[in-house]
Scaffold this active site. Sequence first.
Site, PDB file in Angstrom:
ATOM      1  N   ASP A 191       0.869  -1.175   0.000  1.00  0.00           N
ATOM      2  CA  ASP A 191       0.000   0.000   0.000  1.00  0.00           C
ATOM      3  C   ASP A 191       0.903   1.222   0.000  1.00  0.00           C
ATOM      4  O   ASP A 191       2.128   1.103  -0.094  1.00  0.00           O
ATOM      5  CB  ASP A 191      -0.973  -0.010   1.186  1.00  0.00           C
ATOM      6  CG  ASP A 191      -0.275  -0.050   2.531  1.00  0.00           C
ATOM      7  OD1 ASP A 191       0.893   0.404   2.647  1.00  0.00           O
ATOM      8  OD2 ASP A 191      -0.890  -0.534   3.493  1.00  0.00           O
ATOM      9  N   SER A 227      -3.061  -2.602  -9.249  1.00  0.00           N
ATOM     10  CA  SER A 227      -2.859  -2.530  -7.799  1.00  0.00           C
ATOM     11  C   SER A 227      -1.719  -1.573  -7.476  1.00  0.00           C
ATOM     12  O   SER A 227      -0.901  -1.237  -8.345  1.00  0.00           O
ATOM     13  CB  SER A 227      -2.571  -3.917  -7.225  1.00  0.00           C
ATOM     14  OG  SER A 227      -1.346  -4.417  -7.741  1.00  0.00           O
ATOM     15  N   HIS A 228      -1.662  -1.140  -6.233  1.00  0.00           N
ATOM     16  CA  HIS A 228      -0.635  -0.198  -5.809  1.00  0.00           C
ATOM     17  C   HIS A 228       0.757  -0.657  -6.212  1.00  0.00           C
ATOM     18  O   HIS A 228       1.522   0.073  -6.828  1.00  0.00           O
ATOM     19  CB  HIS A 228      -0.682   0.018  -4.285  1.00  0.00           C
ATOM     20  CG  HIS A 228       0.460   0.823  -3.783  1.00  0.00           C
ATOM     21  ND1 HIS A 228       1.638   0.242  -3.363  1.00  0.00           N
ATOM     22  CD2 HIS A 228       0.629   2.148  -3.663  1.00  0.00           C
ATOM     23  CE1 HIS A 228       2.484   1.194  -3.007  1.00  0.00           C
ATOM     24  NE2 HIS A 228       1.885   2.369  -3.174  1.00  0.00           N
ATOM     25  N   GLY A 229       1.106  -1.878  -5.861  1.00  0.00           N
ATOM     26  CA  GLY A 229       2.457  -2.379  -6.139  1.00  0.00           C
ATOM     27  C   GLY A 229       2.801  -2.355  -7.606  1.00  0.00           C
ATOM     28  O   GLY A 229       3.881  -1.916  -7.997  1.00  0.00           O
TER      29      GLY A 229
END
Length: 85
Positions: A18, A40-42
């Site tokens: 995150d 996604s964040h990553g």
Amino acid sequence: MDAREVQRGEVLVAPVTDVGWTPYFTVIAALVTDIGSSVSHGAVVAREYGLPCVVNTLVATQVLETGDRVRVDGDQGLVTKLDRH
């Protein structure tokens, strides 16, 4: 893994990332997560930093241990365990 243990050039293997992990993207060599998608964040932050990234492995944190040497091929979506360092 405690974030303070991340060393320069290591592959970060985490259940998910995150915004709190963002400062470590300047230190790591690649990212592997158990959960995630291309948005996604990553995955998004890894792309911004030009880092190899494989997300949604489902089991990376269960099969990889600190000290394992791995190859991360973000283009193919493959994480290969090479040996224990």
